[in-house]
Write an enzyme that holds these catalytic residues in place. Structure first.
Site, PDB file in Angstrom:
ATOM      1  N   ARG A  88       0.791  -1.268  -0.179  1.00  0.00           N
ATOM      2  CA  ARG A  88       0.018  -0.097   0.102  1.00  0.00           C
ATOM      3  C   ARG A  88       0.942   1.271   0.209  1.00  0.00           C
ATOM      4  O   ARG A  88       0.434   2.119   0.080  1.00  0.00           O
ATOM      5  CB  ARG A  88      -0.895  -0.066   1.192  1.00  0.00           C
ATOM      6  CG  ARG A  88      -1.806  -0.847   1.232  1.00  0.00           C
ATOM      7  CD  ARG A  88      -2.919  -0.564   0.088  1.00  0.00           C
ATOM      8  NE  ARG A  88      -4.049  -0.264   0.226  1.00  0.00           N
ATOM      9  CZ  ARG A  88      -5.278  -1.165   0.544  1.00  0.00           C
ATOM     10  NH1 ARG A  88      -4.993  -2.537   0.259  1.00  0.00           N
ATOM     11  NH2 ARG A  88      -6.557  -0.810   0.742  1.00  0.00           N
ATOM     12  N   ARG A 157     -19.890  -3.936   3.353  1.00  0.00           N
ATOM     13  CA  ARG A 157     -18.506  -3.713   4.195  1.00  0.00           C
ATOM     14  C   ARG A 157     -18.584  -2.318   4.902  1.00  0.00           C
ATOM     15  O   ARG A 157     -19.179  -1.340   4.303  1.00  0.00           O
ATOM     16  CB  ARG A 157     -17.390  -3.787   3.115  1.00  0.00           C
ATOM     17  CG  ARG A 157     -16.496  -4.995   3.493  1.00  0.00           C
ATOM     18  CD  ARG A 157     -15.485  -5.006   2.485  1.00  0.00           C
ATOM     19  NE  ARG A 157     -14.350  -4.053   2.409  1.00  0.00           N
ATOM     20  CZ  ARG A 157     -13.376  -3.903   1.576  1.00  0.00           C
ATOM     21  NH1 ARG A 157     -13.286  -4.918   0.902  1.00  0.00           N
ATOM     22  NH2 ARG A 157     -12.546  -2.858   1.515  1.00  0.00           N
ATOM     23  N   ARG A 168     -10.828   6.695   1.362  1.00  0.00           N
ATOM     24  CA  ARG A 168      -9.910   5.593   1.007  1.00  0.00           C
ATOM     25  C   ARG A 168      -9.114   5.854  -0.410  1.00  0.00           C
ATOM     26  O   ARG A 168      -8.146   5.639  -0.808  1.00  0.00           O
ATOM     27  CB  ARG A 168     -10.827   4.120   0.678  1.00  0.00           C
ATOM     28  CG  ARG A 168     -10.995   3.507   2.018  1.00  0.00           C
ATOM     29  CD  ARG A 168     -12.001   2.615   1.911  1.00  0.00           C
ATOM     30  NE  ARG A 168     -11.829   1.614   1.336  1.00  0.00           N
ATOM     31  CZ  ARG A 168     -12.608   0.668   0.663  1.00  0.00           C
ATOM     32  NH1 ARG A 168     -13.967   0.985   1.118  1.00  0.00           N
ATOM     33  NH2 ARG A 168     -12.385  -0.386  -0.076  1.00  0.00           N
TER      34      ARG A 168
HETATM   35  P1  AP5 Z   1      -8.723  -3.796   1.037  1.00  0.00           P
HETATM   36  O1  AP5 Z   1      -9.728  -4.857   1.594  1.00  0.00           O
HETATM   37  O2  AP5 Z   1      -7.340  -4.446   0.408  1.00  0.00           O
HETATM   38  O3  AP5 Z   1      -9.936  -2.939   0.100  1.00  0.00           O
HETATM   39  P2  AP5 Z   1      -9.220  -2.061  -1.122  1.00  0.00           P
HETATM   40  O4  AP5 Z   1      -8.029  -2.214  -1.739  1.00  0.00           O
HETATM   41  O5  AP5 Z   1      -9.680  -0.751  -0.836  1.00  0.00           O
HETATM   42  O6  AP5 Z   1     -10.018  -2.983  -2.372  1.00  0.00           O
HETATM   43  P3  AP5 Z   1     -11.541  -3.472  -2.548  1.00  0.00           P
HETATM   44  O7  AP5 Z   1     -11.538  -4.679  -1.424  1.00  0.00           O
HETATM   45  O8  AP5 Z   1     -12.345  -2.176  -2.012  1.00  0.00           O
HETATM   46  O9  AP5 Z   1     -11.821  -3.553  -3.862  1.00  0.00           O
HETATM   47  P4  AP5 Z   1     -11.282  -4.527  -5.002  1.00  0.00           P
HETATM   48  O10 AP5 Z   1     -10.224  -3.939  -5.885  1.00  0.00           O
HETATM   49  O11 AP5 Z   1     -10.921  -5.801  -4.535  1.00  0.00           O
HETATM   50  O12 AP5 Z   1     -12.671  -4.644  -5.853  1.00  0.00           O
HETATM   51  P5  AP5 Z   1     -13.692  -5.853  -5.953  1.00  0.00           P
HETATM   52  O13 AP5 Z   1     -13.264  -7.080  -6.764  1.00  0.00           O
HETATM   53  O14 AP5 Z   1     -14.271  -6.151  -4.818  1.00  0.00           O
HETATM   54  O15 AP5 Z   1      -8.339  -2.717   2.261  1.00  0.00           O
HETATM   55  C1  AP5 Z   1      -9.504  -2.156   3.164  1.00  0.00           C
HETATM   56  C2  AP5 Z   1      -8.775  -1.610   4.379  1.00  0.00           C
HETATM   57  O16 AP5 Z   1      -7.884  -2.606   5.131  1.00  0.00           O
HETATM   58  C3  AP5 Z   1      -7.731  -0.398   3.946  1.00  0.00           C
HETATM   59  O17 AP5 Z   1      -8.598   0.836   3.689  1.00  0.00           O
HETATM   60  C4  AP5 Z   1      -6.873  -0.408   5.052  1.00  0.00           C
HETATM   61  O18 AP5 Z   1      -7.372   0.122   6.222  1.00  0.00           O
HETATM   62  C5  AP5 Z   1      -6.615  -1.686   5.527  1.00  0.00           C
HETATM   63  N1  AP5 Z   1      -5.470  -2.508   4.582  1.00  0.00           N
HETATM   64  C6  AP5 Z   1      -5.416  -3.408   3.927  1.00  0.00           C
HETATM   65  N2  AP5 Z   1      -4.295  -3.754   3.390  1.00  0.00           N
HETATM   66  C7  AP5 Z   1      -3.368  -2.830   4.120  1.00  0.00           C
HETATM   67  C8  AP5 Z   1      -1.893  -2.669   3.872  1.00  0.00           C
HETATM   68  N3  AP5 Z   1      -1.283  -3.399   3.206  1.00  0.00           N
HETATM   69  N4  AP5 Z   1      -1.396  -1.804   4.745  1.00  0.00           N
HETATM   70  C9  AP5 Z   1      -2.031  -0.949   5.468  1.00  0.00           C
HETATM   71  N5  AP5 Z   1      -3.593  -1.010   5.495  1.00  0.00           N
HETATM   72  C10 AP5 Z   1      -4.078  -2.095   4.824  1.00  0.00           C
HETATM   73  O19 AP5 Z   1     -14.851  -5.177  -6.870  1.00  0.00           O
HETATM   74  C11 AP5 Z   1     -15.299  -3.942  -6.271  1.00  0.00           C
HETATM   75  C12 AP5 Z   1     -17.092  -4.098  -6.848  1.00  0.00           C
HETATM   76  O20 AP5 Z   1     -16.949  -3.883  -8.418  1.00  0.00           O
HETATM   77  C13 AP5 Z   1     -17.726  -5.381  -6.738  1.00  0.00           C
HETATM   78  O21 AP5 Z   1     -19.030  -5.308  -6.444  1.00  0.00           O
HETATM   79  C14 AP5 Z   1     -17.579  -6.194  -7.980  1.00  0.00           C
HETATM   80  O22 AP5 Z   1     -18.687  -6.978  -8.311  1.00  0.00           O
HETATM   81  C15 AP5 Z   1     -17.503  -4.897  -9.108  1.00  0.00           C
HETATM   82  N6  AP5 Z   1     -16.399  -5.418 -10.219  1.00  0.00           N
HETATM   83  C16 AP5 Z   1     -15.481  -5.942  -9.929  1.00  0.00           C
HETATM   84  N7  AP5 Z   1     -14.818  -6.110 -11.207  1.00  0.00           N
HETATM   85  C17 AP5 Z   1     -15.661  -5.225 -12.063  1.00  0.00           C
HETATM   86  C18 AP5 Z   1     -15.481  -5.161 -13.637  1.00  0.00           C
HETATM   87  N8  AP5 Z   1     -14.647  -5.535 -14.380  1.00  0.00           N
HETATM   88  N9  AP5 Z   1     -16.474  -4.486 -14.175  1.00  0.00           N
HETATM   89  C19 AP5 Z   1     -17.642  -4.165 -13.347  1.00  0.00           C
HETATM   90  N10 AP5 Z   1     -17.911  -4.304 -12.129  1.00  0.00           N
HETATM   91  C20 AP5 Z   1     -16.794  -4.912 -11.470  1.00  0.00           C
END
Ligand code: AP5
Length: 209
Positions: A88, A157, A168
């Protein structure tokens, strides 16, 4: 499919978790630091209590806590991993490069227009453990509010409310560039168009392996 560790980089909602679910079927092991942290919160462990407020505010947990949790969940002798949510920041990028010394890996950047992400995220519903991901608009479950695979109730979530998503996104925008430069300089970087539908995104990842 070629066996190398994959590091998925991209904004919140860019599809890292969705693609990880697909790549898991190819035998890779998905390790998401966000899921690991949310599990600690659900268990009400000391670590969970420490990080709960930070995550709910959309900020990053300390590097030290996350790397310990990550290492506890890795067995590099046995498995090939998809790293989702780590690194990150530049420090975490260097740490992960060190952890993977002697192993082949590729960092994959999910590039897309950030303006579409708030809608994607606020319409996301998942199982409590985050393993099954749906979208009310683009990928709804067959039965409203219920996971097709496990029959569990789907939830929004804690950090997926619009105001928190904006925070974020701001964290992402201020931290991503040095991470991309780091992996580019290592010659272990590819950028993919994550605005395509999930099948096309998957195809593009696999083509780059
Ligand atoms: P984390 O859980 O890592 O969340 P994020 O990086 O913010 O990513 P998301 O899980 O929100 O999104 P994603 O890219 O996985 O999307 P998804 O596939 O679900 O982190 C959360 C928190 O944890 C951070 O804020 C921090 O506090 C902490 N943290 C975690 N790691 C850390 C680290 N290394 N250091 C420090 N703190 C840390 O897709 C999203 C939506 O879009 C879904 O509904 C899906 O169905 C849809 N979708 C997906 N792909 C497509 C597409 N191609 N077209 C249309 N819709 C789509």
């Amino acid at each position: 499919m070629k066996r190398k560790h994959l590091i998925l980089l991209g904004a919140p909602g860019s599809g890292k978790g969705t693609q990880s679910s697909r790549l898991k079927k190819d035998g890779l092991i998905h390790v998401s630091t966000g899921d690991l942290l949310r599990t600690e919160i659900a268990k009400e462990s000391d670590l969970g209590k420490e990080v709960k407020g930070v995550m709910a505010a959309g900020q990053l947990v300390t590097d030290e806590l996350v790397v310990e949790l990550l290492k506890e969940n890795l067995d590099l002798k046995k498995n090939t991993y998809i790293f989702d949510g780590y690194p990150r920041n530049e420090k975490q990028a260097k740490t992960l490069d060190g952890i993977l010394e002697g192993h082949d890996y590729l960092a994959v950047y999910f590039e897309l227009d950030l303006d579409i992400l708030i809608e994607r995220i606020t319409n996301r519903r998942t199982t409590k453990d985050g393993k099954h991901i749906y979208n009310l608009k683009s990928n709804p479950p067959k039965v409203d509010g219920i996971c097709d695979v496990t029959g569990e109730e789907l939830v929004l979530r804690n950090d997926d409310k619009e105001a928190i998503v904006k925070d974020r996104m701001n964290v992402f925008k201020t931290t991503i560039d040095p991470i991309l430069e780091f992996f580019q300089q290592k010659g272990r970087f590819v950028s993919i168009d994550a605005q395509q539908d999930p099948d096309q995104v998957y195809k593009q990842i696999v083509e780059n392996l």
